[in-house]
Design a protein around this motif. Structure first.
Motif, PDB file in Angstrom:
ATOM      1  N   VAL A  68       0.832  -1.212   0.000  1.00  0.00           N
ATOM      2  CA  VAL A  68       0.000   0.000   0.000  1.00  0.00           C
ATOM      3  C   VAL A  68       0.861   1.255   0.000  1.00  0.00           C
ATOM      4  O   VAL A  68       1.981   1.263   0.528  1.00  0.00           O
ATOM      5  N   LEU A  69       0.305   2.302  -0.608  1.00  0.00           N
ATOM      6  CA  LEU A  69       0.951   3.615  -0.586  1.00  0.00           C
ATOM      7  C   LEU A  69       1.029   4.107   0.854  1.00  0.00           C
ATOM      8  O   LEU A  69       0.110   3.867   1.640  1.00  0.00           O
ATOM      9  N   ILE A  70       2.103   4.794   1.184  1.00  0.00           N
ATOM     10  CA  ILE A  70       2.213   5.389   2.522  1.00  0.00           C
ATOM     11  C   ILE A  70       1.316   6.634   2.570  1.00  0.00           C
ATOM     12  O   ILE A  70       1.387   7.473   1.674  1.00  0.00           O
ATOM     13  N   PRO A  71       0.450   6.739   3.577  1.00  0.00           N
ATOM     14  CA  PRO A  71      -0.421   7.912   3.663  1.00  0.00           C
ATOM     15  C   PRO A  71       0.397   9.202   3.711  1.00  0.00           C
ATOM     16  O   PRO A  71       1.427   9.256   4.388  1.00  0.00           O
ATOM     17  N   ARG A  72      -0.064  10.212   2.956  1.00  0.00           N
ATOM     18  CA  ARG A  72       0.639  11.489   2.882  1.00  0.00           C
ATOM     19  C   ARG A  72      -0.138  12.562   3.644  1.00  0.00           C
ATOM     20  O   ARG A  72      -1.370  12.538   3.636  1.00  0.00           O
ATOM     21  N   PRO A  73       0.599  13.544   4.209  1.00  0.00           N
ATOM     22  CA  PRO A  73      -0.093  14.636   4.906  1.00  0.00           C
ATOM     23  C   PRO A  73      -1.100  15.374   4.003  1.00  0.00           C
ATOM     24  O   PRO A  73      -2.161  15.768   4.464  1.00  0.00           O
ATOM     25  N   GLU A  74      -0.766  15.537   2.704  1.00  0.00           N
ATOM     26  CA  GLU A  74      -1.702  16.253   1.796  1.00  0.00           C
ATOM     27  C   GLU A  74      -3.064  15.589   1.759  1.00  0.00           C
ATOM     28  O   GLU A  74      -4.089  16.243   1.580  1.00  0.00           O
ATOM     29  N   THR A  75      -3.061  14.272   1.901  1.00  0.00           N
ATOM     30  CA  THR A  75      -4.324  13.546   1.780  1.00  0.00           C
ATOM     31  C   THR A  75      -5.254  13.839   2.959  1.00  0.00           C
ATOM     32  O   THR A  75      -6.471  13.661   2.857  1.00  0.00           O
ATOM     33  N   SER A 170     -11.653   9.903  -3.634  1.00  0.00           N
ATOM     34  CA  SER A 170     -10.571   9.085  -4.174  1.00  0.00           C
ATOM     35  C   SER A 170      -9.248   9.843  -4.191  1.00  0.00           C
ATOM     36  O   SER A 170      -9.203  11.029  -4.500  1.00  0.00           O
ATOM     37  N   ASN A 171      -8.191   9.113  -3.847  1.00  0.00           N
ATOM     38  CA  ASN A 171      -6.836   9.585  -4.104  1.00  0.00           C
ATOM     39  C   ASN A 171      -6.274   8.609  -5.129  1.00  0.00           C
ATOM     40  O   ASN A 171      -5.626   7.631  -4.786  1.00  0.00           O
ATOM     41  N   PRO A 172      -6.581   8.838  -6.418  1.00  0.00           N
ATOM     42  CA  PRO A 172      -6.207   7.849  -7.435  1.00  0.00           C
ATOM     43  C   PRO A 172      -4.724   7.930  -7.771  1.00  0.00           C
ATOM     44  O   PRO A 172      -4.067   8.920  -7.410  1.00  0.00           O
ATOM     45  N   PRO A 173      -4.196   6.926  -8.464  1.00  0.00           N
ATOM     46  CA  PRO A 173      -2.808   7.047  -8.951  1.00  0.00           C
ATOM     47  C   PRO A 173      -2.770   8.201  -9.945  1.00  0.00           C
ATOM     48  O   PRO A 173      -3.612   8.248 -10.837  1.00  0.00           O
ATOM     49  N   TYR A 174      -1.839   9.144  -9.783  1.00  0.00           N
ATOM     50  CA  TYR A 174      -1.846  10.287 -10.701  1.00  0.00           C
ATOM     51  C   TYR A 174      -0.475  10.703 -11.214  1.00  0.00           C
ATOM     52  O   TYR A 174      -0.318  11.740 -11.828  1.00  0.00           O
ATOM     53  N   VAL A 175       0.543   9.911 -10.937  1.00  0.00           N
ATOM     54  CA  VAL A 175       1.873  10.283 -11.428  1.00  0.00           C
ATOM     55  C   VAL A 175       1.994   9.818 -12.885  1.00  0.00           C
ATOM     56  O   VAL A 175       1.701   8.661 -13.193  1.00  0.00           O
ATOM     57  N   PRO A 176       2.411  10.724 -13.806  1.00  0.00           N
ATOM     58  CA  PRO A 176       2.625  10.295 -15.191  1.00  0.00           C
ATOM     59  C   PRO A 176       3.667   9.175 -15.241  1.00  0.00           C
ATOM     60  O   PRO A 176       4.696   9.257 -14.562  1.00  0.00           O
ATOM     61  N   THR A 182      11.869   9.031 -12.098  1.00  0.00           N
ATOM     62  CA  THR A 182      12.674  10.221 -11.802  1.00  0.00           C
ATOM     63  C   THR A 182      12.416  10.729 -10.384  1.00  0.00           C
ATOM     64  O   THR A 182      13.092  11.639  -9.921  1.00  0.00           O
ATOM     65  N   LEU A 183      11.415  10.165  -9.713  1.00  0.00           N
ATOM     66  CA  LEU A 183      11.086  10.644  -8.365  1.00  0.00           C
ATOM     67  C   LEU A 183      12.064  10.076  -7.346  1.00  0.00           C
ATOM     68  O   LEU A 183      12.834   9.166  -7.631  1.00  0.00           O
ATOM     69  N   GLN A 184      12.002  10.602  -6.129  1.00  0.00           N
ATOM     70  CA  GLN A 184      12.964  10.211  -5.095  1.00  0.00           C
ATOM     71  C   GLN A 184      12.969   8.687  -4.882  1.00  0.00           C
ATOM     72  O   GLN A 184      11.949   8.024  -5.096  1.00  0.00           O
ATOM     73  N   GLU A 186      12.799   6.775  -2.410  1.00  0.00           N
ATOM     74  CA  GLU A 186      11.817   6.213  -1.471  1.00  0.00           C
ATOM     75  C   GLU A 186      10.548   5.773  -2.191  1.00  0.00           C
ATOM     76  O   GLU A 186       9.960   4.739  -1.871  1.00  0.00           O
ATOM     77  N   ILE A 187      10.148   6.584  -3.183  1.00  0.00           N
ATOM     78  CA  ILE A 187       8.895   6.311  -3.918  1.00  0.00           C
ATOM     79  C   ILE A 187       8.978   4.968  -4.656  1.00  0.00           C
ATOM     80  O   ILE A 187       7.971   4.295  -4.844  1.00  0.00           O
ATOM     81  N   GLN A 188      10.199   4.586  -5.029  1.00  0.00           N
ATOM     82  CA  GLN A 188      10.350   3.347  -5.802  1.00  0.00           C
ATOM     83  C   GLN A 188       9.992   2.109  -4.966  1.00  0.00           C
ATOM     84  O   GLN A 188       9.790   1.037  -5.503  1.00  0.00           O
ATOM     85  N   ILE A 193       1.239   0.405  -8.971  1.00  0.00           N
ATOM     86  CA  ILE A 193      -0.171   0.576  -9.373  1.00  0.00           C
ATOM     87  C   ILE A 193      -0.875   1.653  -8.545  1.00  0.00           C
ATOM     88  O   ILE A 193      -1.934   2.123  -8.946  1.00  0.00           O
ATOM     89  N   ALA A 194      -0.288   2.027  -7.410  1.00  0.00           N
ATOM     90  CA  ALA A 194      -0.906   3.085  -6.613  1.00  0.00           C
ATOM     91  C   ALA A 194      -0.448   4.471  -7.066  1.00  0.00           C
ATOM     92  O   ALA A 194      -0.979   5.485  -6.636  1.00  0.00           O
ATOM     93  N   LEU A 195       0.573   4.506  -7.924  1.00  0.00           N
ATOM     94  CA  LEU A 195       1.163   5.780  -8.352  1.00  0.00           C
ATOM     95  C   LEU A 195       0.892   6.094  -9.817  1.00  0.00           C
ATOM     96  O   LEU A 195       0.675   7.239 -10.197  1.00  0.00           O
ATOM     97  N   ASP A 196       0.919   5.051 -10.658  1.00  0.00           N
ATOM     98  CA  ASP A 196       0.959   5.228 -12.108  1.00  0.00           C
ATOM     99  C   ASP A 196      -0.406   5.640 -12.669  1.00  0.00           C
ATOM    100  O   ASP A 196      -1.331   4.838 -12.737  1.00  0.00           O
ATOM    101  N   MET A 224     -11.644  14.560  -5.001  1.00  0.00           N
ATOM    102  CA  MET A 224     -10.443  13.804  -5.380  1.00  0.00           C
ATOM    103  C   MET A 224      -9.176  14.593  -5.088  1.00  0.00           C
ATOM    104  O   MET A 224      -9.152  15.819  -5.178  1.00  0.00           O
ATOM    105  N   GLU A 225      -8.117  13.833  -4.781  1.00  0.00           N
ATOM    106  CA  GLU A 225      -6.792  14.442  -4.695  1.00  0.00           C
ATOM    107  C   GLU A 225      -6.240  14.568  -6.113  1.00  0.00           C
ATOM    108  O   GLU A 225      -6.540  13.748  -6.984  1.00  0.00           O
ATOM    109  N   ALA A 226      -5.453  15.629  -6.350  1.00  0.00           N
ATOM    110  CA  ALA A 226      -4.880  15.837  -7.676  1.00  0.00           C
ATOM    111  C   ALA A 226      -3.379  16.003  -7.586  1.00  0.00           C
ATOM    112  O   ALA A 226      -2.843  16.386  -6.545  1.00  0.00           O
TER     113      ALA A 226
HETATM  114  N1  GLN Z   1       1.274  11.852  -3.571  1.00  0.00           N
HETATM  115  C1  GLN Z   1       1.994  10.768  -4.188  1.00  0.00           C
HETATM  116  C2  GLN Z   1       3.373  11.250  -4.535  1.00  0.00           C
HETATM  117  O1  GLN Z   1       3.948  11.935  -3.752  1.00  0.00           O
HETATM  118  C3  GLN Z   1       1.239  10.225  -5.368  1.00  0.00           C
HETATM  119  C4  GLN Z   1       0.034   9.539  -4.895  1.00  0.00           C
HETATM  120  C5  GLN Z   1      -0.902   9.248  -5.992  1.00  0.00           C
HETATM  121  O2  GLN Z   1      -0.539   8.975  -7.132  1.00  0.00           O
HETATM  122  N2  GLN Z   1      -2.129   9.301  -5.648  1.00  0.00           N
HETATM  123  O3  GLN Z   1       3.941  10.973  -5.558  1.00  0.00           O
END
Ligand code: GLN
Length: 266
Positions: A68-75, A170-176, A182-184, A186-188, A193-196, A224-226
């Motif tokens: 699972v994705l780690i919960p983020r403060p933005e969420t 929903s906080n859907p996967p939204y990273v292109p 190219t992200l840090q 830790e994200i790897q 499937i939670a990011l893409d 939704m989160e964006a």
């Molecule tokens: N917020 C995540 C990030 O830092 C992305 C989470 C998502 O795709 N919903 O990359």
């Protein structure tokens, strides 16, 4: 708490303040080998939350694993927005129905259940292993009676006898797709499937905005989160759908438009 505090409070089984004021605290052999094992993993960029197997969100504790994705403060902004909508607009209505799409760790659904005890909550995820964690988190936070979990790819496997929801979140996967590598580092460690979110990161917004009207009450809300820089593109998807009026964008702590609230109009 900073990462060192997270690590030492966990291993010494104490609170943050004790780390600084309790002069009797010391690391025995076992604890120090636990610390060095944790540091060896952290040095390889593994997130501290996976190392400790837990994360904090909305002041609550959640179990997390690499499923699972780690919960983020933005969420938390998304959760607070939903809570405000329910308590402001619908204070008289008991039994508000909420659906969380792509629940992951369950952090959104569980927090909503905790802070809106009168709500009935449904949550879906495509990943059975994520749902297991989400169910465990509902039990851990004693809200398993008010949440039902379903395995479904968004709404596709959804055959609940046409439930109409007051709110879909929903906080859907939204990273292109191309940006993920190219992200840090830790994200790897997090589930792809939670990011893409596909080529432009917008795949899931398109699907959710297309399918949600069939599951929302008239006047119901989609929240939704964006991702960074996606505001205009998401606004366009809403406009094309013709079912929604975007009523609010909420910025995060970095001044990024992070949460969108849309109302189903017909
Ligand atoms: N917020 C995540 C990030 O830092 C992305 C989470 C998502 O795709 N919903 O990359």
């Amino acid at each position: 708490m900073n990462e060192a505090e997270l690590l030492f409070t966990d291993i010494l089984n104490c609170d943050r303040l004790s780390l600084y004021v309790n002069k009797d605290l010391s690391l025995d052999k076992i604890s120090s080998s636990l610390v060095s094992a944790a540091l060896k993993r952290r040095i390889k960029s593994e997130p501290i939350q996976y190392i400790l197997g837990k994360a904090e969100f909305m002041g609550l504790q959640f179990k997390v694993t690499p499923d699972v994705l780690i919960p983020r403060p933005e969420t938390e902004i998304l959760v607070e927005t939903a809570i405000k909508l329910v308590s402001g607009v619908r204070c008289q209505v008991s039994g508000v129905n909420i659906l969380d799409l792509g629940t992951g760790s369950g952090c959104i659904a569980v927090s909503l259940a905790k802070f809106l005890p009168e709500a009935e909550i449904h949550a879906t995820d495509i990943s059975e292993s994520a749902l297991e964690i989400a169910r465990a988190n509902a039990r851990l936070n004693r809200v398993d009676n008010s949440i039902s979990f379903f395995q479904s790819d968004l709404l596709t496997a959804y055959s609940l006898e046409l439930t109409a929801y007051d709110i879909i979140v929903s906080n859907p996967p939204y990273v292109p797709t191309q940006e993920i590598d190219t992200l840090q580092p830790e994200i790897q460690y997090e589930p792809r499937i939670a990011l893409d979110g596909g080529e432009e990161g917008l795949d899931f917004y398109r699907r959710i905005i297309q399918d949600a009207p069939g599951y929302l009450k008239e006047g119901g809300f989609l929240i939704m989160e964006a991702g960074f820089g996606q505001k205009d593109a998401i606004k366009n998807v809403f406009q094309k759908s013709g079912f929604f009026k975007v009523i609010e964008w909420i910025k995060d702590y970095n001044n990024i438009d992070r949460v969108v609230v849309a109302k189903k109009e017909r």
